[in-house]
Motif scaffolding. Structure first.
Motif, PDB file in Angstrom:
ATOM      1  N   TYR A 167       2.663 -19.596   2.393  1.00 49.93           N
ATOM      2  CA  TYR A 167       1.898 -18.309   2.998  1.00 49.93           C
ATOM      3  C   TYR A 167       2.515 -16.789   2.635  1.00 49.93           C
ATOM      4  O   TYR A 167       1.886 -15.999   2.480  1.00 49.93           O
ATOM      5  N   ALA A 168       3.893 -16.966   2.788  1.00 54.70           N
ATOM      6  CA  ALA A 168       4.491 -15.704   2.338  1.00 54.70           C
ATOM      7  C   ALA A 168       4.331 -15.306   0.796  1.00 54.70           C
ATOM      8  O   ALA A 168       4.059 -13.980   0.551  1.00 54.70           O
ATOM      9  N   ALA A 169       4.191 -16.200  -0.026  1.00 54.87           N
ATOM     10  CA  ALA A 169       3.829 -15.683  -1.323  1.00 54.87           C
ATOM     11  C   ALA A 169       2.495 -15.345  -1.527  1.00 54.87           C
ATOM     12  O   ALA A 169       2.061 -14.471  -2.366  1.00 54.87           O
ATOM     13  N   ILE A 170       1.473 -15.933  -0.680  1.00 50.28           N
ATOM     14  CA  ILE A 170       0.028 -15.490  -0.656  1.00 50.28           C
ATOM     15  C   ILE A 170      -0.079 -14.246  -0.155  1.00 50.28           C
ATOM     16  O   ILE A 170      -0.749 -13.362  -0.720  1.00 50.28           O
ATOM     17  N   LYS A 175      -0.814  -8.370  -1.850  1.00 47.46           N
ATOM     18  CA  LYS A 175      -0.146  -6.671  -1.837  1.00 47.46           C
ATOM     19  C   LYS A 175      -0.327  -6.255  -3.075  1.00 47.46           C
ATOM     20  O   LYS A 175      -0.588  -5.012  -3.397  1.00 47.46           O
ATOM     21  N   ILE A 176       0.055  -7.081  -4.186  1.00 44.35           N
ATOM     22  CA  ILE A 176      -0.287  -6.775  -5.563  1.00 44.35           C
ATOM     23  C   ILE A 176      -1.661  -6.583  -6.147  1.00 44.35           C
ATOM     24  O   ILE A 176      -2.149  -5.732  -6.760  1.00 44.35           O
ATOM     25  N   PHE A 177      -2.392  -7.543  -5.912  1.00 49.69           N
ATOM     26  CA  PHE A 177      -3.962  -7.877  -6.561  1.00 49.69           C
ATOM     27  C   PHE A 177      -4.929  -7.401  -5.393  1.00 49.69           C
ATOM     28  O   PHE A 177      -6.063  -7.149  -5.982  1.00 49.69           O
ATOM     29  N   GLY A 178      -4.599  -7.330  -4.267  1.00 48.82           N
ATOM     30  CA  GLY A 178      -5.423  -6.947  -3.250  1.00 48.82           C
ATOM     31  C   GLY A 178      -6.462  -8.033  -2.920  1.00 48.82           C
ATOM     32  O   GLY A 178      -6.609  -8.319  -1.570  1.00 48.82           O
ATOM     33  N   SER A 179      -7.165  -8.883  -3.975  1.00 46.22           N
ATOM     34  CA  SER A 179      -7.617  -9.946  -3.643  1.00 46.22           C
ATOM     35  C   SER A 179      -7.355 -11.086  -5.188  1.00 46.22           C
ATOM     36  O   SER A 179      -7.058 -10.736  -6.060  1.00 46.22           O
ATOM     37  N   PHE A 180      -7.607 -12.218  -4.685  1.00 51.52           N
ATOM     38  CA  PHE A 180      -7.256 -13.415  -5.683  1.00 51.52           C
ATOM     39  C   PHE A 180      -8.428 -13.611  -6.363  1.00 51.52           C
ATOM     40  O   PHE A 180      -8.434 -14.631  -7.120  1.00 51.52           O
ATOM     41  N   GLN A 181      -9.696 -13.179  -5.854  1.00 52.88           N
ATOM     42  CA  GLN A 181     -10.946 -13.559  -6.734  1.00 52.88           C
ATOM     43  C   GLN A 181     -10.946 -13.087  -8.358  1.00 52.88           C
ATOM     44  O   GLN A 181     -10.506 -12.187  -8.624  1.00 52.88           O
ATOM     45  N   LEU A 274       1.601  -9.460 -13.501  1.00 52.86           N
ATOM     46  CA  LEU A 274       2.001 -10.602 -13.494  1.00 52.86           C
ATOM     47  C   LEU A 274       2.960 -11.226 -12.486  1.00 52.86           C
ATOM     48  O   LEU A 274       4.028 -10.573 -12.061  1.00 52.86           O
ATOM     49  N   PHE A 275       2.480 -11.821 -11.406  1.00 57.96           N
ATOM     50  CA  PHE A 275       3.015 -12.335  -9.969  1.00 57.96           C
ATOM     51  C   PHE A 275       3.580 -13.550 -10.626  1.00 57.96           C
ATOM     52  O   PHE A 275       3.051 -14.502 -10.528  1.00 57.96           O
ATOM     53  N   MET A 276       5.015 -13.548 -10.381  1.00 63.91           N
ATOM     54  CA  MET A 276       5.886 -14.972 -10.555  1.00 63.91           C
ATOM     55  C   MET A 276       6.472 -15.282  -9.201  1.00 63.91           C
ATOM     56  O   MET A 276       7.295 -14.346  -8.659  1.00 63.91           O
ATOM     57  N   ILE A 277       6.389 -16.504  -8.852  1.00 61.97           N
ATOM     58  CA  ILE A 277       7.272 -17.161  -7.838  1.00 61.97           C
ATOM     59  C   ILE A 277       7.997 -18.331  -8.275  1.00 61.97           C
ATOM     60  O   ILE A 277       7.356 -19.076  -8.932  1.00 61.97           O
ATOM     61  N   GLU A 291      12.942  -6.721 -14.481  1.00 66.77           N
ATOM     62  CA  GLU A 291      13.272  -5.570 -15.143  1.00 66.77           C
ATOM     63  C   GLU A 291      12.123  -5.202 -15.960  1.00 66.77           C
ATOM     64  O   GLU A 291      11.965  -3.949 -16.302  1.00 66.77           O
ATOM     65  N   LEU A 292      11.351  -6.210 -16.409  1.00 68.86           N
ATOM     66  CA  LEU A 292       9.980  -5.842 -17.218  1.00 68.86           C
ATOM     67  C   LEU A 292       8.933  -5.124 -16.419  1.00 68.86           C
ATOM     68  O   LEU A 292       8.759  -5.599 -15.042  1.00 68.86           O
ATOM     69  N   ASP A 293       8.265  -4.084 -16.726  1.00 68.52           N
ATOM     70  CA  ASP A 293       7.330  -3.440 -16.136  1.00 68.52           C
ATOM     71  C   ASP A 293       6.052  -4.363 -15.836  1.00 68.52           C
ATOM     72  O   ASP A 293       5.745  -5.258 -16.686  1.00 68.52           O
ATOM     73  N   ASN A 294       5.708  -4.134 -14.560  1.00 64.69           N
ATOM     74  CA  ASN A 294       4.333  -5.282 -14.027  1.00 64.69           C
ATOM     75  C   ASN A 294       4.820  -6.484 -14.015  1.00 64.69           C
ATOM     76  O   ASN A 294       3.668  -7.315 -13.987  1.00 64.69           O
TER      77      ASN A 294
END
Length: 454
Positions: A167-170, A175-181, A274-277, A291-294
């Motif tokens: 859930y923490a990952a979600i 916060k990054i994407f606003g929505s996963f749609q 790119l969101f990486m977990i 360190e990479l942008d975005n």
């Protein structure tokens, strides 16, 4: 009347024990019926979830209630009652009430503040009510528990902060994407943690799931659950180009994705976020990726840190709910204590109405020429006199019912108004009804129901 709770939960019994004491939807009505036929039991509710099995009863005496309810539990599941004793907890009266309130509010759950238990308590109560095993006390207590839990979740933020890694990952992703749609998720590895996170992402609107694994067969099994696509690890460069979210959990000894590998891919992505977990130990994703942008990289420690912080916030909210529980306990106990006056008031009314009826018969005999309207007026006004005379004693009796020596007050009250005969007759009638219930017995033996011999 006494309130009694017998149960076992995730704190007192491991899953291999809990799974042996599971009431399913089909068997619970029958269990409720048999429990209602058990000696000393007046009302009952059975709460069964994956994490707990609890039997709530109203009994006439605590020692007999404990004995026969524990026997019921052992016989229903075909186990020796001494074998389950180490895993059982027994709570009585105030402790049982407080426990029910805490359970319903989610304060006794594995995940503090979860709301699923509220629905489970409500359903358990409604099932017992439909099967006729609740009465005045539990109808009030369980409704109060459900109402309290709803208020607790509305007036506090006990359920607002993520308290599991997935859930923490979600929450981070939102916060990054606003929505996963419309987003695409790439799962690297086919572990349980990855599957759970993917499940939450999928339910939050992720449109496409791809699973990359060393063994294509395992990848296919997981991908199928989300109508996704199975791929080999050799396809990672192409998969990383289109993915929006990456969840990695493999058993690899080295990094599966490095900074050097991803750097040219991010240029081709035109810096799309790119969101990486990384939930693998040892880590799958090169820490240098952040360190990479975005590129937004989080590992298991980051997520558990968020969970710990959120648990602290929920604990603060739990303190507020504990105060609510205290208030509700006072309210319920005040109501419960006044129940002792009901038989006395009922007996007093019965005696008063008997006296009134006798007096009206004498009036009719001595004044036979009275019209029906005249008799109606006399009947109405004499009854009004009786009601006025009884009003103050009844009010005072209710007030005294919440005092420490209420039983002595009840005895004195009964003696002053000479209610002993009526009370004794009612006790005999209740005992007769109980004997009839016991004589009727269950329609079938417990062994027939469970398929087990004792």
């Amino acid at each position: 009347m006494e309130i009694l709770l017998l149960g076992l939960n995730y704190k007192t019994a491991p899953v291999e024990i809990r799974e042996k004491f599971t009431f399913n939807d089909d068997s619970t009505p029958r269990a409720l019926h048999l429990l209602s036929q058990t000696k000393s039991v007046v009302e009952s509710v059975i709460l069964g979830t994956c994490n707990r099995t609890e039997i709530y009863v109203i009994c006439d005496q605590l020692h007999t209630g404990r004995f026969y309810t524990r026997n019921f539990l052992a016989e229903w599941f075909g186990v020796d009652k001494e074998a389950i004793q180490p895993h059982l907890y027994i709570k009585e009266n105030d402790e049982a009430i407080e426990h029910l309130f805490r359970v319903t509010c989610g304060l006794d759950s594995m995940v503090m503040g979860e709301t699923q238990i509220l629905g489970q308590v409500r359903d358990a109560f409604l099932l017992a009510q439909q099967n006729g095993t609740t009465g005045t006390v539990f109808n009030t207590l369980f409704k109060q528990a459900v109402t309290l839990a709803k208020r607790a979740h509305t007036e506090t933020e006990i359920g607002q902060n993520a308290v599991s890694v997935s859930y923490a990952a979600i929450e981070l992703g939102k916060k990054i994407f606003g929505s996963f749609q419309g987003k695409e998720v790439l799962i690297i590895g086919a572990g349980k943690m990855s599957e759970l996170a993917a499940k939450h992402l999928h339910s939050n609107g992720v449109s496409r799931v791809r699973v990359a694994n060393r063994t294509l067969e395992r990848a296919a099994q997981l991908a199928e659950k989300f109508h996704g696509q199975a791929c080999g690890l050799d396809q990672l460069p192409d998969l990383l180009q289109s993915a929006d979210i990456v969840i990695s959990s493999t058993g690899a000894s080295g990094y599966v994705v490095t900074k050097e590998q991803l750097k040219p891919i991010m240029k081709q992505r035109k810096q799309r976020p790119l969101f990486m977990i990384d939930i693998a130990v040892p880590r799958d994703l090169d820490p240098g990726l952040h360190e990479l942008d975005n590129v937004f990289l989080y590992d298991i420690d980051d997520l558990e840190g968020i969970v710990a912080s959120n648990l602290e916030e929920r604990s603060k909210e739990a303190v507020r709910i504990e105060a609510m529980i205290g208030e509700e306990m006072v309210a319920f106990k005040s109501w419960f204590q006044t129940l002792g006056v009901v038989p006395l008031i009922s007996a007093l009314r019965e005696k008063a109405l008997d006296i009134h009826s006798d007096a009206m018969r004498k009036i009719e005999n001595k004044l036979p020429d009275l019209t029906e309207q005249e008799l109606h007026i006399i009947r109405k006004h004499t009854r009004g006199i009786i009601n006025q005379l009884l009003h103050s004693p009844m009010v005072r009796l209710k007030e005294l019912a919440v005092q420490k020596r209420a039983d002595e007050v009840f005895e004195i009250f009964s003696s002053i108004f000479a209610l002993e005969e009526i009370m004794e007759r009612r006790e005999q009638e209740a005992a007769w009804e109980e004997r009839k219930k016991q004589a009727a017995g269950p329609e079938h033996g417990l062994a027939t129901q469970t398929g087990k011999q004792f």
